[in-house]
Motif scaffolding. Structure first.
Motif, PDB file in Angstrom:
ATOM      1  N   SER A 106       0.850  -1.183   0.000  1.00 23.84           N
ATOM      2  CA  SER A 106       0.000   0.000   0.000  1.00 23.84           C
ATOM      3  C   SER A 106       0.883   1.229   0.000  1.00 23.84           C
ATOM      4  N   GLY A 107       0.275   2.380  -0.298  1.00 26.31           N
ATOM      5  CA  GLY A 107       1.059   3.605  -0.295  1.00 26.31           C
ATOM      6  C   GLY A 107       0.214   4.834  -0.514  1.00 26.31           C
ATOM      7  N   PHE A 108       0.886   5.969  -0.478  1.00 30.92           N
ATOM      8  CA  PHE A 108       0.251   7.272  -0.662  1.00 30.92           C
ATOM      9  C   PHE A 108       1.220   8.160  -1.422  1.00 30.92           C
ATOM     10  N   THR A 109       0.751   8.755  -2.499  1.00 33.28           N
ATOM     11  CA  THR A 109       1.546   9.695  -3.287  1.00 33.28           C
ATOM     12  C   THR A 109       0.681  10.902  -3.583  1.00 33.28           C
ATOM     13  N   GLY A 110       1.054  12.043  -3.061  1.00 32.80           N
ATOM     14  CA  GLY A 110       0.264  13.259  -3.293  1.00 32.80           C
ATOM     15  C   GLY A 110      -1.113  13.125  -2.679  1.00 32.80           C
ATOM     16  N   SER A 111      -2.105  12.885  -3.517  1.00 31.71           N
ATOM     17  CA  SER A 111      -3.471  12.686  -3.016  1.00 31.71           C
ATOM     18  C   SER A 111      -4.001  11.300  -3.400  1.00 31.71           C
TER      19      SER A 111
END
Length: 121
Positions: free
Chosen positions: A51-56
């Motif tokens: 899983s991850g998060f980049t920007g929005s």
């Protein structure tokens, strides 16, 4: 006077060591934290959860590594409020979901087959 200076230097070294341990502990991802990507073995086989998060952009993926479960894999995203995105069902090999939000998600949620327990990443 030499003893006082030596004691101060030793105190600074000890304080620096404690700070280094604290920073490394805080930097290590929790077993249940977004981005803690790893292989997970369960009764339904071994899956790679990521899983991850980049920007929005939040995302979660479940991929089969081994096992005899022929059912579908699924993924979802969980926010700190306890709200989940709808569970996204994939094939017996892969499931992927994403959600756009200015808030970073708390966890990726991963199921290997419908009957398997959820794993958080």
């Amino acid at each position: 006077m030499g003893r006082i200076l030596a004691g101060r230097r030793l105190s600074k070294v000890a304080a620096t060591g404690v700070l280094a341990v604290l920073v490394s502990t805080l930097a290590t991802p929790s077993a249940q934290a977004l981005g803690n990507n790893r292989a997970v073995s369960r009764s339904c086989g071994t899956n790679y959860v990521s899983s991850g998060f980049t920007g929005s952009y939040n995302w979660a993926q479940t991929r089969k590594q081994s096992g005899d479960c022929s059912g579908r894999l699924s993924s979802a995203i969980e926010y700190g409020t306890g709200w989940w995105t709808p569970r996204a069902y994939g094939s017996s090999e892969n499931a992927y979901t994403s959600h756009t939000s200015s808030t970073r998600a708390a966890n990726g949620l991963h199921w290997g087959c419908d009957s398997c327990n959820v794993t958080r990443s």
